[in-house]
Scaffold this motif. Sequence first.
Motif, PDB file in Angstrom:
ATOM      1  N   ALA A   1       0.824  -1.218   0.000  1.00  0.00           N
ATOM      2  CA  ALA A   1       0.000   0.000   0.000  1.00  0.00           C
ATOM      3  C   ALA A   1       0.853   1.260   0.000  1.00  0.00           C
ATOM      4  O   ALA A   1       0.583   2.209  -0.754  1.00  0.00           O
ATOM      5  CB  ALA A   1      -0.934  -0.013   1.211  1.00  0.00           C
ATOM      6  N   ARG A   2       1.890   1.287   0.829  1.00  0.00           N
ATOM      7  CA  ARG A   2       2.737   2.484   0.895  1.00  0.00           C
ATOM      8  C   ARG A   2       3.435   2.749  -0.441  1.00  0.00           C
ATOM      9  O   ARG A   2       3.442   3.874  -0.946  1.00  0.00           O
ATOM     10  CB  ARG A   2       3.800   2.315   1.975  1.00  0.00           C
ATOM     11  CG  ARG A   2       3.312   2.355   3.397  1.00  0.00           C
ATOM     12  CD  ARG A   2       4.479   2.128   4.331  1.00  0.00           C
ATOM     13  NE  ARG A   2       4.075   2.082   5.729  1.00  0.00           N
ATOM     14  CZ  ARG A   2       4.881   1.788   6.730  1.00  0.00           C
ATOM     15  NH1 ARG A   2       6.159   1.514   6.484  1.00  0.00           N
ATOM     16  NH2 ARG A   2       4.444   1.761   7.967  1.00  0.00           N
ATOM     17  N   THR A   3       4.032   1.711  -0.994  1.00  0.00           N
ATOM     18  CA  THR A   3       4.817   1.876  -2.213  1.00  0.00           C
ATOM     19  C   THR A   3       3.947   2.269  -3.387  1.00  0.00           C
ATOM     20  O   THR A   3       4.295   3.161  -4.170  1.00  0.00           O
ATOM     21  CB  THR A   3       5.599   0.583  -2.518  1.00  0.00           C
ATOM     22  OG1 THR A   3       6.419   0.248  -1.388  1.00  0.00           O
ATOM     23  CG2 THR A   3       6.479   0.753  -3.740  1.00  0.00           C
ATOM     24  N   ALA A   4       2.791   1.624  -3.521  1.00  0.00           N
ATOM     25  CA  ALA A   4       1.889   1.941  -4.635  1.00  0.00           C
ATOM     26  C   ALA A   4       1.412   3.385  -4.547  1.00  0.00           C
ATOM     27  O   ALA A   4       1.356   4.100  -5.560  1.00  0.00           O
ATOM     28  CB  ALA A   4       0.703   0.977  -4.638  1.00  0.00           C
TER      29      ALA A   4
ATOM     30  N   LYS B   1       4.338   5.808  -5.459  1.00  0.00           N
ATOM     31  CA  LYS B   1       4.628   5.816  -6.897  1.00  0.00           C
ATOM     32  C   LYS B   1       3.536   6.529  -7.688  1.00  0.00           C
ATOM     33  O   LYS B   1       3.812   7.182  -8.704  1.00  0.00           O
ATOM     34  CB  LYS B   1       4.806   4.383  -7.400  1.00  0.00           C
ATOM     35  CG  LYS B   1       6.118   3.750  -6.959  1.00  0.00           C
ATOM     36  CD  LYS B   1       6.290   2.356  -7.536  1.00  0.00           C
ATOM     37  CE  LYS B   1       7.653   1.774  -7.198  1.00  0.00           C
ATOM     38  NZ  LYS B   1       7.840   0.413  -7.747  1.00  0.00           N
ATOM     39  N   GLU B   2       2.311   6.423  -7.209  1.00  0.00           N
ATOM     40  CA  GLU B   2       1.210   7.136  -7.872  1.00  0.00           C
ATOM     41  C   GLU B   2       1.420   8.645  -7.791  1.00  0.00           C
ATOM     42  O   GLU B   2       1.151   9.379  -8.748  1.00  0.00           O
ATOM     43  CB  GLU B   2      -0.111   6.743  -7.218  1.00  0.00           C
ATOM     44  CG  GLU B   2      -1.346   7.290  -7.916  1.00  0.00           C
ATOM     45  CD  GLU B   2      -2.637   6.797  -7.298  1.00  0.00           C
ATOM     46  OE1 GLU B   2      -3.632   7.538  -7.348  1.00  0.00           O
ATOM     47  OE2 GLU B   2      -2.646   5.665  -6.763  1.00  0.00           O
ATOM     48  N   VAL B   3       1.917   9.106  -6.654  1.00  0.00           N
ATOM     49  CA  VAL B   3       2.213  10.535  -6.511  1.00  0.00           C
ATOM     50  C   VAL B   3       3.351  10.934  -7.434  1.00  0.00           C
ATOM     51  O   VAL B   3       3.259  11.911  -8.187  1.00  0.00           O
ATOM     52  CB  VAL B   3       2.568  10.871  -5.047  1.00  0.00           C
ATOM     53  CG1 VAL B   3       3.123  12.303  -4.941  1.00  0.00           C
ATOM     54  CG2 VAL B   3       1.351  10.717  -4.154  1.00  0.00           C
ATOM     55  N   PHE B   4       4.454  10.192  -7.400  1.00  0.00           N
ATOM     56  CA  PHE B   4       5.619  10.564  -8.206  1.00  0.00           C
ATOM     57  C   PHE B   4       5.315  10.527  -9.699  1.00  0.00           C
ATOM     58  O   PHE B   4       5.903  11.292 -10.479  1.00  0.00           O
ATOM     59  CB  PHE B   4       6.792   9.640  -7.881  1.00  0.00           C
ATOM     60  CG  PHE B   4       7.298   9.771  -6.468  1.00  0.00           C
ATOM     61  CD1 PHE B   4       7.474  11.016  -5.888  1.00  0.00           C
ATOM     62  CD2 PHE B   4       7.604   8.636  -5.712  1.00  0.00           C
ATOM     63  CE1 PHE B   4       7.935  11.158  -4.586  1.00  0.00           C
ATOM     64  CE2 PHE B   4       8.074   8.755  -4.414  1.00  0.00           C
ATOM     65  CZ  PHE B   4       8.235  10.013  -3.843  1.00  0.00           C
ATOM     66  N   ALA B   5       4.387   9.667 -10.107  1.00  0.00           N
ATOM     67  CA  ALA B   5       4.031   9.567 -11.524  1.00  0.00           C
ATOM     68  C   ALA B   5       3.378  10.844 -12.049  1.00  0.00           C
ATOM     69  O   ALA B   5       3.350  11.082 -13.264  1.00  0.00           O
ATOM     70  CB  ALA B   5       3.090   8.385 -11.742  1.00  0.00           C
TER      71      ALA B   5
END
Length: 374
Positions: free
Chosen positions: A171-174, A177-181
């Motif tokens: 959950a944390r990683t996904a 990464k959604e933010v950084f995308a």
Amino acid sequence: MTFATRCGTLAMALGLSALMTPFATAQEKHKVFLSMSYIGNDWQAEASNMVKAMAASAGLKDKVDLEVQVAGPNAQRQIQQINAMVQAGADAIIVYPISPTALNQVVKNACAKGVKIVAYDAEITEPCAYNVTIDQAEAGRRTAEWLADRLGGKGNIVLVTGVPGTSVDTARTAAAKEVFAKFPDIKVVGEAVGMWSQAVARTELSKLLATRNWDGIDGLWMQVGCYTANAMQLEAGHTAEQLKPCAGEGSNGGRIQMLPAGTEVEGADGPYAPLGAPRISYASPPYSGAYALKLAVEMLDGKTDVPQHTTLPLPIVTNETVKLCETGSWDEMKNGCNAFKPSIVANPGWFASIFSEETPEVGLNAALVGQPEQ
């Protein structure tokens, strides 16, 4: 029946009663197991200490017979251990699950036998299980947003994740990464599995730095390891003012580093000292396991309104809100301190988010050595 016979019968009955009373009293305790998966980091040790302290607290010590078992990062072994716990007469099992789904069938079978299953920090998706967690996706999102804002929406970043397969890491990683995308000028130039360990983080960062030096990194997003990353930069000759912004865990060492440079703190030196390091610090609070135990006992005692999912407050600390605890007393923590002097907490990897009004039974000594407050 003669008087002598009656006396003999009464004596036998009293003797049996005397023999049975301790056994009956022991049986009145709830048989509770703590099922742990991966334990190779400071957080898991601290959480285990707090569960043990809760079991030893004044309100629970006469109610709970606690046994701890460790499966390691092996779902099949954890399944086998939980099966054995049920067969051994478990009334409740407190679980740190290695997977959100792999334990579902064994948990369902346990529930069918009346066993209360309460997972902490990481989740179990079987509907009969109870879960005590923070919002892990929010943790990933908010820390990633802080880092993106700090970098002005551009730069090279490194990601160091947690224990693969757990709901926490996923959950944390996904979410991060959604933010950084959303920022095309933010480039992920390195990613490693950190296992929520300062030591593993150091090893993995060293590997990444073998092909890219610190000058090629603008920021870090680390589930655990910001303390270590700052220490490594100092070892490489960087000054406190040159430290890269790091979005990461709530280790005490990291929070001491966040204090303004030059702040006098007893026992602080080297990397375990105030540096003014640019940070956002969050944590899954280690008291979650203790709270899970408390809720399980309440259910065993007849409470019926325990929610299936308890979402704990997300502890977020920034350079503006970090506050030193002078003694680590309960009242001091209640007033908002969130970092402990190195003279009190010698291990910089120790997690500092231990306060909750829901668990007054456990505090500093619980987290350090497994001793309850009350």
